[in-house]
Design an enzyme around this catalytic site. Sequence first.
Site, PDB file in Angstrom:
ATOM      1  N   THR A  68       0.836  -1.197   0.000  1.00  0.00           N
ATOM      2  CA  THR A  68       0.000   0.000   0.000  1.00  0.00           C
ATOM      3  C   THR A  68       0.875   1.252   0.000  1.00  0.00           C
ATOM      4  OG1 THR A  68      -1.928   1.060   0.997  1.00  0.00           O
ATOM      5  CG2 THR A  68      -0.362   0.066   2.531  1.00  0.00           C
ATOM      6  N   LYS A  72       3.515   1.530  -3.738  1.00  0.00           N
ATOM      7  CA  LYS A  72       2.905   0.755  -4.827  1.00  0.00           C
ATOM      8  C   LYS A  72       3.708   0.803  -6.130  1.00  0.00           C
ATOM      9  CE  LYS A  72      -1.912   0.694  -3.360  1.00  0.00           C
ATOM     10  NZ  LYS A  72      -3.304   0.834  -3.786  1.00  0.00           N
ATOM     11  N   ALA A 133      -8.039  13.451 -12.084  1.00  0.00           N
ATOM     12  CA  ALA A 133      -7.078  12.903 -13.047  1.00  0.00           C
ATOM     13  C   ALA A 133      -5.747  12.580 -12.361  1.00  0.00           C
ATOM     14  CB  ALA A 133      -6.868  13.874 -14.203  1.00  0.00           C
TER      15      ALA A 133
HETATM   16  P1  ATR Z   1      -4.434  10.165  -6.146  1.00  0.00           P
HETATM   17  O1  ATR Z   1      -3.158   9.490  -6.547  1.00  0.00           O
HETATM   18  O2  ATR Z   1      -5.006   9.683  -4.849  1.00  0.00           O
HETATM   19  O3  ATR Z   1      -5.433  10.187  -7.229  1.00  0.00           O
HETATM   20  P2  ATR Z   1      -3.451  12.825  -6.713  1.00  0.00           P
HETATM   21  O4  ATR Z   1      -2.593  12.257  -7.794  1.00  0.00           O
HETATM   22  O5  ATR Z   1      -2.859  13.815  -5.757  1.00  0.00           O
HETATM   23  O6  ATR Z   1      -4.018  11.680  -5.772  1.00  0.00           O
HETATM   24  O7  ATR Z   1      -4.755  13.426  -7.414  1.00  0.00           O
HETATM   25  C1  ATR Z   1      -5.715  14.142  -6.699  1.00  0.00           C
HETATM   26  C2  ATR Z   1      -6.885  14.462  -7.612  1.00  0.00           C
HETATM   27  O8  ATR Z   1      -7.854  15.184  -6.865  1.00  0.00           O
HETATM   28  C3  ATR Z   1      -6.514  15.354  -8.781  1.00  0.00           C
HETATM   29  O9  ATR Z   1      -7.384  15.065  -9.850  1.00  0.00           O
HETATM   30  C4  ATR Z   1      -6.793  16.761  -8.210  1.00  0.00           C
HETATM   31  O10 ATR Z   1      -7.037  17.734  -9.181  1.00  0.00           O
HETATM   32  P3  ATR Z   1      -5.786  18.555  -9.832  1.00  0.00           P
HETATM   33  O11 ATR Z   1      -5.148  17.621 -10.822  1.00  0.00           O
HETATM   34  O12 ATR Z   1      -6.419  19.719 -10.499  1.00  0.00           O
HETATM   35  O13 ATR Z   1      -4.883  18.909  -8.704  1.00  0.00           O
HETATM   36  C5  ATR Z   1      -8.057  16.464  -7.457  1.00  0.00           C
HETATM   37  N1  ATR Z   1      -8.300  17.445  -6.395  1.00  0.00           N
HETATM   38  C6  ATR Z   1      -7.756  17.468  -5.166  1.00  0.00           C
HETATM   39  N2  ATR Z   1      -8.233  18.484  -4.463  1.00  0.00           N
HETATM   40  C7  ATR Z   1      -9.113  19.138  -5.258  1.00  0.00           C
HETATM   41  C8  ATR Z   1      -9.968  20.292  -5.110  1.00  0.00           C
HETATM   42  N3  ATR Z   1     -10.005  20.958  -3.967  1.00  0.00           N
HETATM   43  N4  ATR Z   1     -10.730  20.644  -6.152  1.00  0.00           N
HETATM   44  C9  ATR Z   1     -10.713  19.973  -7.309  1.00  0.00           C
HETATM   45  N5  ATR Z   1      -9.938  18.884  -7.526  1.00  0.00           N
HETATM   46  C10 ATR Z   1      -9.149  18.483  -6.517  1.00  0.00           C
END
Ligand code: ATR
Length: 288
Positions: A68, A72, A133
């Site tokens: 985890t 990963k 994304a």
């Molecule tokens: P994980 O690997 O868990 O998916 P990550 O790679 O940090 O984590 O991705 C977080 C996702 O949540 C992204 O799509 C992020 O959007 P951005 O690419 O624009 O950063 C989205 N996200 C996190 N906080 C957000 C917020 N307050 N509003 C909109 N999108 C958010």
Amino acid sequence: MDIGGNTRICGLIGNPVEHSKSPLIHNTIADAMGEDLKYVLFRVDEKAQLEAAIKGAYALNIQGLNITVPYKSDVIPFLKELDPLAERIGAVNTLVRIEGGFKGFNTDMPGLYRALSEDGVKIEGEDVVVLGAGGAARAVCMMLAERNVGRVFLLNRTIERAEAVANEINGLHDAKIIFPKVLDWYKDIPEGKKYIVIQATSVGMVPHPEGVIIEDEGFYNKVSVGYDIIFNPRETRFMKLVKAHGGEAYNGAKMLLYQGVIAHELWTGIPVPFALAAKAYEKMYGEV
Ligand code: ATR
């Protein structure tokens, strides 16, 4: 079943691991199946210790492992073999003991697919909306693209990240499956039907359960099924909004359950019956 001379050990490597539901899932399944197998938690404090941990686990005859956060991807160089799906996703959550080392798999996305199927959500041929994304959303899109969905509208605050995921996956399939959009594009989503929406961001997770990725209630009129990969809280605001507008909503607990069930099946080679998975789910849910 008591621990004895033939007890096989499986476990979870990560940091932190203390609050993991995986021991509950695997020990419940093993007990009910009459398997002499125990599942324990192995916290590995630093990335620098990961190689030694994997090699040590092999030397100690550990049967299988889950991996985890945050390892990963880091674990991949230390594996003997890599399953093609795990390779495409670039993340491994399950190791199976083979001759000379461990083989890496990704059961998170097959777990999501099985969770959707068990809940009666059919994605084949359907248009699906994915919110986010990041790493999780990218893996969701990989899974969808392999399951012959219709179109996938990938909505993200930062359009460049959505575009990067879409280019990569469309390239892999040599087809336009993923359509990258900015988050606000939900207002322009084609009318006339409702969509399966997979919420794949961390927005709304404890300790910020008040958060929701799209506030506008109008959006939720277009949602037939909302699937949130978050499982804590049990009912996210996203799920509440979906339900309030007549849709079905599910959290990520079943995805968590089925990634474990599939890992367990890989370790033992024996299918886990549905009723037993349901029993593990009940136990797990009691504690979420
Ligand atoms: P994980 O690997 O868990 O998916 P990550 O790679 O940090 O984590 O991705 C977080 C996702 O949540 C992204 O799509 C992020 O959007 P951005 O690419 O624009 O950063 C989205 N996200 C996190 N906080 C957000 C917020 N307050 N509003 C909109 N999108 C958010």
